[in-house]
Motif scaffolding. Structure first.
Motif, PDB file in Angstrom:
ATOM      1  N   ILE A   1     113.507 101.536 100.755  1.00 33.15           N
ATOM      2  CA  ILE A   1     113.387 100.355  99.887  1.00 33.15           C
ATOM      3  C   ILE A   1     114.276  99.229 100.408  1.00 33.15           C
ATOM      4  O   ILE A   1     113.855  98.068 100.490  1.00 33.15           O
ATOM      5  N   TRP A   2     115.499  99.582 100.758  1.00 30.24           N
ATOM      6  CA  TRP A   2     116.401  98.554 101.292  1.00 30.24           C
ATOM      7  C   TRP A   2     115.920  98.037 102.649  1.00 30.24           C
ATOM      8  O   TRP A   2     115.893  96.832 102.881  1.00 30.24           O
ATOM      9  N   GLN A   3     115.511  98.924 103.541  1.00 29.57           N
ATOM     10  CA  GLN A   3     115.144  98.519 104.893  1.00 29.57           C
ATOM     11  C   GLN A   3     113.905  97.622 104.887  1.00 29.57           C
ATOM     12  O   GLN A   3     113.867  96.595 105.587  1.00 29.57           O
ATOM     13  N   VAL A   4     112.896  97.967 104.105  1.00 27.68           N
ATOM     14  CA  VAL A   4     111.694  97.140 104.023  1.00 27.68           C
ATOM     15  C   VAL A   4     112.014  95.776 103.421  1.00 27.68           C
ATOM     16  O   VAL A   4     111.550  94.726 103.917  1.00 27.68           O
ATOM     17  N   SER A   5     112.811  95.768 102.363  1.00 27.38           N
ATOM     18  CA  SER A   5     113.193  94.498 101.742  1.00 27.38           C
ATOM     19  C   SER A   5     113.999  93.639 102.706  1.00 27.38           C
ATOM     20  O   SER A   5     113.804  92.413 102.778  1.00 27.38           O
ATOM     21  N   TYR A   6     114.876  94.278 103.459  1.00 27.77           N
ATOM     22  CA  TYR A   6     115.706  93.535 104.409  1.00 27.77           C
ATOM     23  C   TYR A   6     114.847  92.847 105.466  1.00 27.77           C
ATOM     24  O   TYR A   6     115.000  91.656 105.739  1.00 27.77           O
ATOM     25  N   HIS A   7     113.941  93.586 106.067  1.00 29.25           N
ATOM     26  CA  HIS A   7     113.128  93.008 107.147  1.00 29.25           C
ATOM     27  C   HIS A   7     112.134  91.970 106.622  1.00 29.25           C
ATOM     28  O   HIS A   7     111.804  91.019 107.326  1.00 29.25           O
ATOM     29  N   TYR A   8     111.695  92.145 105.386  1.00 28.93           N
ATOM     30  CA  TYR A   8     110.756  91.154 104.846  1.00 28.93           C
ATOM     31  C   TYR A   8     111.470  89.847 104.503  1.00 28.93           C
ATOM     32  O   TYR A   8     111.030  88.765 104.904  1.00 28.93           O
ATOM     33  N   PHE A   9     112.566  89.969 103.751  1.00 30.51           N
ATOM     34  CA  PHE A   9     113.241  88.756 103.283  1.00 30.51           C
ATOM     35  C   PHE A   9     114.137  88.109 104.354  1.00 30.51           C
ATOM     36  O   PHE A   9     114.381  86.904 104.296  1.00 30.51           O
ATOM     37  N   ILE A  10     114.612  88.895 105.307  1.00 25.71           N
ATOM     38  CA  ILE A  10     115.524  88.356 106.324  1.00 25.71           C
ATOM     39  C   ILE A  10     114.806  88.147 107.660  1.00 25.71           C
ATOM     40  O   ILE A  10     114.725  87.022 108.177  1.00 25.71           O
ATOM     41  N   SER A  11     114.241  89.231 108.207  1.00 27.40           N
ATOM     42  CA  SER A  11     113.665  89.139 109.546  1.00 27.40           C
ATOM     43  C   SER A  11     112.382  88.313 109.589  1.00 27.40           C
ATOM     44  O   SER A  11     112.085  87.668 110.604  1.00 27.40           O
ATOM     45  N   ILE A  12     111.617  88.319 108.489  1.00 31.23           N
ATOM     46  CA  ILE A  12     110.338  87.599 108.471  1.00 31.23           C
ATOM     47  C   ILE A  12     110.459  86.257 107.753  1.00 31.23           C
ATOM     48  O   ILE A  12     110.136  85.207 108.322  1.00 31.23           O
TER      49      ILE A  12
ATOM     50  N   LYS B   1     112.984  83.898 109.566  1.00 28.76           N
ATOM     51  CA  LYS B   1     112.896  84.002 111.018  1.00 28.76           C
ATOM     52  C   LYS B   1     113.302  82.699 111.701  1.00 28.76           C
ATOM     53  O   LYS B   1     114.040  82.710 112.706  1.00 28.76           O
ATOM     54  N   ASP B   2     112.855  81.558 111.164  1.00 27.48           N
ATOM     55  CA  ASP B   2     113.177  80.264 111.796  1.00 27.48           C
ATOM     56  C   ASP B   2     114.676  79.991 111.780  1.00 27.48           C
ATOM     57  O   ASP B   2     115.238  79.514 112.775  1.00 27.48           O
ATOM     58  N   GLN B   3     115.320  80.290 110.668  1.00 27.90           N
ATOM     59  CA  GLN B   3     116.757  80.051 110.583  1.00 27.90           C
ATOM     60  C   GLN B   3     117.528  80.980 111.506  1.00 27.90           C
ATOM     61  O   GLN B   3     118.535  80.576 112.101  1.00 27.90           O
ATOM     62  N   ILE B   4     117.064  82.206 111.649  1.00 32.44           N
ATOM     63  CA  ILE B   4     117.734  83.143 112.563  1.00 32.44           C
ATOM     64  C   ILE B   4     117.596  82.665 113.998  1.00 32.44           C
ATOM     65  O   ILE B   4     118.541  82.726 114.797  1.00 32.44           O
ATOM     66  N   GLU B   5     116.413  82.170 114.353  1.00 39.65           N
ATOM     67  CA  GLU B   5     116.210  81.646 115.701  1.00 39.65           C
ATOM     68  C   GLU B   5     117.053  80.400 115.962  1.00 39.65           C
ATOM     69  O   GLU B   5     117.370  80.095 117.117  1.00 39.65           O
ATOM     70  N   ASN B   6     117.406  79.681 114.899  1.00 37.46           N
ATOM     71  CA  ASN B   6     118.240  78.484 115.042  1.00 37.46           C
ATOM     72  C   ASN B   6     119.732  78.786 115.031  1.00 37.46           C
ATOM     73  O   ASN B   6     120.542  77.850 115.072  1.00 37.46           O
ATOM     74  N   GLY B   7     120.104  80.068 114.962  1.00 43.69           N
ATOM     75  CA  GLY B   7     121.515  80.406 115.108  1.00 43.69           C
ATOM     76  C   GLY B   7     122.137  81.182 113.977  1.00 43.69           C
ATOM     77  O   GLY B   7     123.307  81.577 114.075  1.00 43.69           O
TER      78      GLY B   7
ATOM     79  N   THR C   1     122.774  87.709 111.904  1.00 50.00           N
ATOM     80  CA  THR C   1     122.493  88.884 111.099  1.00 50.00           C
ATOM     81  C   THR C   1     123.144  90.097 111.759  1.00 50.00           C
ATOM     82  O   THR C   1     123.563  90.031 112.924  1.00 50.00           O
ATOM     83  N   SER C   2     123.215  91.187 111.018  1.00 52.48           N
ATOM     84  CA  SER C   2     123.798  92.401 111.590  1.00 52.48           C
ATOM     85  C   SER C   2     122.952  92.915 112.752  1.00 52.48           C
ATOM     86  O   SER C   2     123.480  93.466 113.729  1.00 52.48           O
ATOM     87  N   PHE C   3     121.634  92.709 112.674  1.00 48.70           N
ATOM     88  CA  PHE C   3     120.748  93.149 113.750  1.00 48.70           C
ATOM     89  C   PHE C   3     121.026  92.372 115.042  1.00 48.70           C
ATOM     90  O   PHE C   3     121.189  92.956 116.121  1.00 48.70           O
TER      91      PHE C   3
END
Length: 457
Positions: free
Chosen positions: A307-318, A321-327, A330-332
């Motif tokens: 439950i945590w892992q799916v929620s994490y990748h949906y709300f953070i990684s997906i 995504k644009d904000q992560i690519e801009n710098g 994340t822990s990943f």
């Protein structure tokens, strides 16, 4: 005041002398030993009438200042005299005087320039010493807030031991009170530093599950099994793998240690220190577990973990995504960069697509969770083994904190000293270059150059 002394004019049998010019009068020409020759008198009259008046005037009518050294370098400057009517001997002496004066001023200017360069180097050296002292004080001194938090941290540790020994039933309340104080500070500082995506990590998820179990669903055995497995599994071993440091003056580092150490301590107290009657009444979810079922615990814990892992990748990684690519960090992304030279890091980063890297990271993390929770049946059944393990985790965090205080501060001081040494060596090299540069060596021999007063005399 300007003067021309002993400039002699040889013409047949006559000699003329031009003496000093008074400051308060117009260029008075005083001729000594003038013969009765008419040609000589004519020359003196010519010089007298052709020479411009030299005198002092008020600042309102005076011309702008002219550097004497620049005039001496001008080859056609005649010092206010009509040198066309001067004899060859007088003209030679005048040119010789100009040449020696030029040489003297050149040497003087070069020495002055060298002194200015040395003064500049000394000033730079003093400024770098001042900056070095400032950096040392900034790195070693602590603010009043840090000193206060250090004292509070010591008090909390002592109070935790007292509550566990004297009033263990209130330790979950004690944990909750600290959690309510530290978490808002952590949220504020992480959002301010653009680290907010770290707040979605597993450790915060487990702490929230623990709060939910204590205050919302204390009768849920499944929730208890998951919290116990995650607390004494992933969170406890994260102190070792993530090198959590119990640095008591730092709010940030103490909070990180709190969210990893306090859940296992609370689980130990609730399982092994609370009276049985109180547990049945207050936490029936714990009382419902007679024997620890290993496979059932893995399945239940895996569900909560998924439950945590799916929620994490949906709300953070997906979604982000644009904000992560801009710098945004994340822990990943941090683990990918930190472990890029390790075997697993090279394997994950070597995968061709990002989704493959994400999947590999998720599976590795899940395998790590399963590996760390294998000891949970021992921690649940044996009180002293569980207490020894929790104590070991606390000592490990304290050891990391001692390493921080001794090694990190010492390395900071060592780096500052090395930086100052490099700056001093650089200044010494500049000084040596300056000493052996052409500026430090006069182009005219010292024997041929006389002081300006001696040349004018």
């Amino acid at each position: 005041m300007s003067s021309i002394d002993n400039t002699r004019m040889d013409n047949s049998s006559s000699n003329a002398s031009i003496m000093e010019v008074d400051e308060d009068e117009d260029a008075i020409l005083d001729a000594e030993d003038v013969s009765s020759s008419s040609s000589t008198s004519s020359q003196i009259d010519t010089i007298k009438h052709s020479a411009p008046p030299l005198g002092r005037s008020d600042s309102g009518s005076s011309v702008s200042y002219i550097d004497l050294s620049k005039l001496l370098f001008a080859s056609d400057f005649d010092f206010g005299l009509n040198i066309d009517h001067m004899s060859d001997s007088a003209l030679k002496k005048l040119n010789n005087m100009k040449r020696k004066t030029q040489q003297t001023l050149t040497k003087y200017n070069k020495k002055q320039k060298k002194n200015l360069e040395l003064d500049k180097l000394q000033e730079i050296f003093n400024q770098r010493l001042a900056k070095f002292d400032e950096r040392i004080h900034r790195n070693l001194q602590s603010s009043s807030t840090e000193k206060l938090f250090y004292a509070v941290s010591i008090f909390i540790i002592a109070a935790a031991g007292f509550v566990i020994g004297k009033y263990p039933i209130y330790f979950p309340h004690f944990h909750t009170a600290i959690f309510v104080v530290l978490m808002p500070i952590r949220f504020y500082t992480y959002f301010k530093q653009s680290f907010q995506y770290y707040l979605a990590d597993l450790c915060y998820y487990v702490n929230m599950l623990l709060m939910i179990f204590i205050w919302v669903f204390p009768n849920s055995p499944r929730l208890f099994v998951s919290v116990f497995s995650l607390s004494l599994g992933t969170l406890s071993f994260a102190v070792i793998t993530w090198r959590n440091s119990l640095v008591l003056h730092s709010i940030d580092k103490t909070t990180s240690s709190f969210i990893h150490i306090m859940p296992p301590v609370t689980m130990f107290v609730m399982v092994h220190e609370l009276p049985e009657e109180y547990v049945k009444q207050r936490y029936p979810g714990i009382a419902a577990i007679d024997n620890w079922n290993f496979m059932s615990a893995i399945i239940i814990t895996s569900i909560y973990y998924t439950i945590w892992q799916v929620s994490y990748h949906y709300f953070i990684s997906i979604r982000k995504k644009d904000q992560i690519e801009n710098g945004k960090v994340t822990s990943f992304s941090y683990l990918r960069k930190k472990n890029q030279k390790t075997i697993l890091g090279k394997f994950v980063n070597g995968l061709p697509y990002l989704w493959m890297q994400t999947l590999a990271f998720t599976l590795i993390q899940f395998g790590y969770q399963l590996l760390t929770m294998m000891f949970c049946p021992i921690w649940y059944k044996y009180k002293h083994a569980c207490g020894a393990f929790v104590t070991f985790i606390f000592i490990w965090a304290a050891y990391n904190g001692a390493t921080y205080y001794i090694d990190i501060f010492g390395k900071r001081l060592e780096k500052e000293v090395e930086k100052l040494k490099r700056e001093i060596v650089s200044l010494q090299q500049e000084n040596e270059k300056l000493q052996f540069s052409p500026l430090a060596k006069p182009q005219v021999p010292d024997d041929d150059v006389k002081p300006l007063g001696e040349v004018m005399g």
